[in-house]
Design a protein around this motif. Structure first.
Motif, PDB file in Angstrom:
ATOM      1  N   LYS A 293       0.820  -1.215   0.000  1.00 12.37           N
ATOM      2  CA  LYS A 293       0.000   0.000   0.000  1.00 12.37           C
ATOM      3  C   LYS A 293       0.851   1.261   0.000  1.00 12.37           C
ATOM      4  N   GLN A 294       1.833   1.334   0.889  1.00 11.94           N
ATOM      5  CA  GLN A 294       2.598   2.567   1.066  1.00 11.94           C
ATOM      6  C   GLN A 294       3.838   2.638   0.179  1.00 11.94           C
TER       7      GLN A 294
ATOM      8  N   GLN B 188       4.642   0.512  -2.624  1.00  6.81           N
ATOM      9  CA  GLN B 188       4.357   0.295  -4.046  1.00  6.81           C
ATOM     10  C   GLN B 188       3.135   1.064  -4.525  1.00  6.81           C
ATOM     11  N   LEU B 189       2.410   1.691  -3.601  1.00  7.11           N
ATOM     12  CA  LEU B 189       1.236   2.512  -3.913  1.00  7.11           C
ATOM     13  C   LEU B 189       0.160   1.745  -4.675  1.00  7.11           C
TER      14      LEU B 189
END
Length: 168
Positions: A139-140, A142-143
């Motif tokens: 989530k943070q 590799q977005l």
């Protein structure tokens, strides 16, 4: 002028086609020829896959025990290595589920003894820190959106995780 050339010369100004169709026609490349030959250029440092010093597994492709010409046994201890090759791959990974149980026992004197779970084992079913760390990274770092993160975890590890769980 042939029929195909006539078709190509038409645009929104001289036909009944909408302007959006004009963009679909063949365009000329914007790149100019450099004059260099195709392929690798002189003085270009190439990159190649390097061998590792100690592979995790070595498979020796054996020789026959007997000579197929004369039938004599071959001393395999005298064989020489002719060529070496290495193959790289990623191991198949899968999640591990660890079961925890507490025990109860009543002593002959009547005292009841009961074991306790470790401090980190709080729920009936829960995720361990590595799964939570992977979720945060996807989530943070590799977005990835929540649904794609959940799908990736399922694809790689065969572990179904809901997007809502990843959000938490």
């Amino acid at each position: 002028m042939s029929e195909s050339e006539t078709q190509l010369s038409k645009d929104c100004h001289n036909s009944s086609t909408p302007p959006s169709f004009d963009e679909l026609k063949k365009t000329r490349p914007l790149r100019r020829p450099s004059g260099a030959k195709s392929g690798g250029q002189i003085r270009h440092k190439g990159m190649t896959l390097k061998r590792v010093r100690e592979p995790g597994e070595v498979i020796e492709h054996g020789l026959p025990e007997r000579c197929d010409g004369c039938g004599e046994t071959s001393p395999l201890s005298c064989a020489q290595i002719v060529e070496r090759r290495q193959v790289f791959d990623i191991p198949v990974v899968r999640y591990e589920a660890t079961g925890h149980r507490t025990l109860r026992l009543q002593c002959g004197c009547g005292k009841l003894h009961e074991s306790q779970f470790l401090s980190g084992v709080r729920g009936a079913v829960q995720y361990e820190p590595n799964i939570r760390a992977l979720a945060v990274h996807l989530k943070q770092g590799q977005l990835l959106p929540l649904a794609r993160s959940a799908q990736l975890i399922d694809d790689l590890y065969e572990l179904e995780v809901s997007p809502a769980t990843l959000l938490a």
